[in-house]
Design a protein around this motif. Sequence first.
Motif, PDB file in Angstrom:
ATOM      1  N   ASP A   1       0.808  -1.222   0.000  1.00  0.00           N
ATOM      2  CA  ASP A   1       0.000   0.000   0.000  1.00  0.00           C
ATOM      3  C   ASP A   1       0.843   1.275   0.000  1.00  0.00           C
ATOM      4  N   GLY A   2       2.150   1.116  -0.121  1.00  0.00           N
ATOM      5  CA  GLY A   2       3.016   2.291  -0.144  1.00  0.00           C
ATOM      6  C   GLY A   2       3.586   2.680   1.195  1.00  0.00           C
ATOM      7  N   SER A   3       2.997   2.164   2.281  1.00  0.00           N
ATOM      8  CA  SER A   3       3.471   2.537   3.616  1.00  0.00           C
ATOM      9  C   SER A   3       4.086   1.364   4.367  1.00  0.00           C
ATOM     10  N   GLY A   4       3.911   0.150   3.853  1.00  0.00           N
ATOM     11  CA  GLY A   4       4.454  -1.027   4.525  1.00  0.00           C
ATOM     12  C   GLY A   4       5.921  -1.246   4.196  1.00  0.00           C
ATOM     13  N   ASP A   5       6.382  -2.450   4.476  1.00  0.00           N
ATOM     14  CA  ASP A   5       7.778  -2.814   4.258  1.00  0.00           C
ATOM     15  C   ASP A   5       7.961  -3.260   2.807  1.00  0.00           C
ATOM     16  N   PHE A   6       8.412  -2.340   1.963  1.00  0.00           N
ATOM     17  CA  PHE A   6       8.562  -2.667   0.546  1.00  0.00           C
ATOM     18  C   PHE A   6       9.625  -3.739   0.333  1.00  0.00           C
ATOM     19  N   GLY A   7      10.694  -3.713   1.124  1.00  0.00           N
ATOM     20  CA  GLY A   7      11.758  -4.704   0.976  1.00  0.00           C
ATOM     21  C   GLY A   7      11.248  -6.115   1.134  1.00  0.00           C
ATOM     22  N   ILE A   8      10.407  -6.352   2.156  1.00  0.00           N
ATOM     23  CA  ILE A   8       9.854  -7.689   2.376  1.00  0.00           C
ATOM     24  C   ILE A   8       8.867  -8.045   1.270  1.00  0.00           C
ATOM     25  N   TRP A   9       8.003  -7.075   0.886  1.00  0.00           N
ATOM     26  CA  TRP A   9       7.042  -7.320  -0.210  1.00  0.00           C
ATOM     27  C   TRP A   9       7.793  -7.690  -1.484  1.00  0.00           C
ATOM     28  N   ARG A  10       8.875  -7.001  -1.745  1.00  0.00           N
ATOM     29  CA  ARG A  10       9.680  -7.246  -2.945  1.00  0.00           C
ATOM     30  C   ARG A  10      10.248  -8.664  -2.952  1.00  0.00           C
ATOM     31  N   ILE A  11      10.729  -9.115  -1.799  1.00  0.00           N
ATOM     32  CA  ILE A  11      11.274 -10.472  -1.692  1.00  0.00           C
ATOM     33  C   ILE A  11      10.187 -11.513  -1.972  1.00  0.00           C
ATOM     34  N   LYS A  12       8.996 -11.296  -1.413  1.00  0.00           N
ATOM     35  CA  LYS A  12       7.904 -12.258  -1.588  1.00  0.00           C
ATOM     36  C   LYS A  12       7.430 -12.326  -3.033  1.00  0.00           C
ATOM     37  N   VAL A  13       7.305 -11.156  -3.676  1.00  0.00           N
ATOM     38  CA  VAL A  13       6.843 -11.146  -5.066  1.00  0.00           C
ATOM     39  C   VAL A  13       7.878 -11.798  -5.980  1.00  0.00           C
ATOM     40  N   LYS A  14       9.144 -11.555  -5.721  1.00  0.00           N
ATOM     41  CA  LYS A  14      10.182 -12.199  -6.527  1.00  0.00           C
ATOM     42  C   LYS A  14      10.148 -13.718  -6.344  1.00  0.00           C
ATOM     43  N   ALA A  15       9.862 -14.160  -5.114  1.00  0.00           N
ATOM     44  CA  ALA A  15       9.732 -15.598  -4.872  1.00  0.00           C
ATOM     45  C   ALA A  15       8.543 -16.168  -5.645  1.00  0.00           C
ATOM     46  N   LEU A  16       7.450 -15.407  -5.667  1.00  0.00           N
ATOM     47  CA  LEU A  16       6.263 -15.841  -6.406  1.00  0.00           C
ATOM     48  C   LEU A  16       6.539 -15.915  -7.903  1.00  0.00           C
ATOM     49  N   LEU A  17       7.211 -14.905  -8.444  1.00  0.00           N
ATOM     50  CA  LEU A  17       7.569 -14.913  -9.856  1.00  0.00           C
ATOM     51  C   LEU A  17       8.510 -16.065 -10.182  1.00  0.00           C
ATOM     52  N   SER A  18       9.390 -16.372  -9.236  1.00  0.00           N
ATOM     53  CA  SER A  18      10.312 -17.494  -9.429  1.00  0.00           C
ATOM     54  C   SER A  18       9.555 -18.812  -9.473  1.00  0.00           C
ATOM     55  N   GLN A  19       8.576 -18.961  -8.575  1.00  0.00           N
ATOM     56  CA  GLN A  19       7.759 -20.182  -8.572  1.00  0.00           C
ATOM     57  C   GLN A  19       7.004 -20.338  -9.883  1.00  0.00           C
ATOM     58  N   GLN A  20       6.606 -19.221 -10.473  1.00  0.00           N
ATOM     59  CA  GLN A  20       5.877 -19.248 -11.738  1.00  0.00           C
ATOM     60  C   GLN A  20       6.820 -19.341 -12.944  1.00  0.00           C
ATOM     61  N   LYS A  21       8.139 -19.338 -12.645  1.00  0.00           N
ATOM     62  CA  LYS A  21       9.181 -19.430 -13.670  1.00  0.00           C
ATOM     63  C   LYS A  21       9.132 -18.250 -14.646  1.00  0.00           C
ATOM     64  N   ILE A  22       8.836 -17.072 -14.124  1.00  0.00           N
ATOM     65  CA  ILE A  22       8.781 -15.867 -14.958  1.00  0.00           C
ATOM     66  C   ILE A  22       9.585 -14.718 -14.334  1.00  0.00           C
ATOM     67  N   LEU A  23      10.491 -15.042 -13.426  1.00  0.00           N
ATOM     68  CA  LEU A  23      11.247 -14.009 -12.724  1.00  0.00           C
ATOM     69  C   LEU A  23      12.094 -13.174 -13.687  1.00  0.00           C
ATOM     70  N   LYS A  24      12.642 -13.799 -14.717  1.00  0.00           N
ATOM     71  CA  LYS A  24      13.502 -13.086 -15.672  1.00  0.00           C
ATOM     72  C   LYS A  24      12.766 -11.939 -16.355  1.00  0.00           C
ATOM     73  N   ALA A  25      11.424 -11.991 -16.356  1.00  0.00           N
ATOM     74  CA  ALA A  25      10.644 -10.973 -17.065  1.00  0.00           C
ATOM     75  C   ALA A  25      10.831  -9.585 -16.472  1.00  0.00           C
ATOM     76  N   ILE A  26      11.130  -9.490 -15.167  1.00  0.00           N
ATOM     77  CA  ILE A  26      11.282  -8.169 -14.553  1.00  0.00           C
ATOM     78  C   ILE A  26      12.677  -7.605 -14.777  1.00  0.00           C
ATOM     79  N   GLU A  27      13.569  -8.387 -15.398  1.00  0.00           N
ATOM     80  CA  GLU A  27      14.911  -7.909 -15.707  1.00  0.00           C
ATOM     81  C   GLU A  27      14.986  -7.312 -17.105  1.00  0.00           C
ATOM     82  N   GLY A  28      13.913  -7.466 -17.879  1.00  0.00           N
ATOM     83  CA  GLY A  28      13.880  -6.880 -19.223  1.00  0.00           C
ATOM     84  C   GLY A  28      13.841  -7.940 -20.299  1.00  0.00           C
ATOM     85  N   PRO A  29      13.306  -7.602 -21.462  1.00  0.00           N
ATOM     86  CA  PRO A  29      13.175  -8.562 -22.574  1.00  0.00           C
ATOM     87  C   PRO A  29      14.500  -9.182 -22.988  1.00  0.00           C
TER      88      PRO A  29
END
Length: 268
Positions: free
Chosen positions: A9-37
Motif C-alpha cells: 500500500d506504499g506505507s508497509g515494508d517494501f523490501g519484504i514485499w519485494r522479496i515475496k513477489v520475486k519468490a512468487l515470480l520465481s515459482q511461476q518461472k517468470i522471474l527473468k521478465a522483470i529484468e527486461g526482454p
Amino acid sequence: MKFDIDKFDGSGDFGIWRIKVKALLSQQKILKAIEGPEKLPESLTKEQKNDMPEMALGTIILNLFDNVLREVNDEKIACDVWKKLESLHLTKSLTNKIYLKERLFAFKMNASKGLGQNLDDFKKMTIELANTGIDEKLSDENEAIILLNSLPDSYKDVKAAIKYGKQHRLSFTAAHHNTKKVLEYFHSDFWGPGKVPTHGGSNYFLSLIDDYSRKVWIYLLKSKDQAFDSFKAWKKLVENQSSKKVKTLRTDNGLEFVKEEFNEFCNN
C-alpha cells in the motif's frame, strides 16, 4: 499452487514485499521478465517471450493497492513497472540512507514488547538499510554494538550475552586483589528460547555470575540439554583458574537444573 501475499500500500515494508513477489515470480518461472526482454532465455519461443512479461505484469499489479498502482500506471511492461516501484520505494538516495542510519543508531528496545518482537523490529531496519545499497550492510559486530546500546536494564542478562558473544573467561586473580571469597556464591540463570537464533544457530544462553567479583560467563546453547555439560565445563574452568572450589550455586529452580544427574553431580 496458491500464494497469499499482502498487497503493498506504499506505507508497509517494501523490501519484504519485494522479496515475496520475486519468490512468487520465481515459482511461476517468470522471474527473468522483470529484468527486461533482453534477459529472457534465447531458448524460449516467440509466444513464450510475449507471455512471460504479461504474466509477470499481472502478478505485480494484483499485489498492489490502487494508490500504488496509480504511481506506475504509465508503465506498460513488467520490467518498467518493477523499476519504477524500486525507484519510488527502494530509493538509494543519500537522504534516505542518512534517515535510515539515524533510526538504526538511535534504536532503543521497548520494554513493553517481548525480546523477539524487539529483535524483529531491529532486523527490519537493518534489511531496509541493506536494501539501499550493498555497501550499507552492517557487519555482525556493528549490529551487536547497536543492540547492546539499545537494551534496557530489564534485559541485563541478554545484554551480557550480546556483549560477551560467547562464554566470557577472565582470570579471577587478575580481576580482583582479594580473592578469598571468590567461588563461594554464584548466581545462574537460563534464558530461551529466543525468537531469533544467533548466527551460530543458538536459541538459549546460560549465564553464571560470581557474587563477589561480579564476573560473568555466558554460554550460548542450541538446546536445553546442553546446559548441564556447559555447567560442568564452566566449573572445571573456574576451579582450575582460581585453585578454589565452587561452593554455592543459586538458580531459579529452572527445569534445566532440576534433574537427577545434576543433583548427583552436586552431591559427589
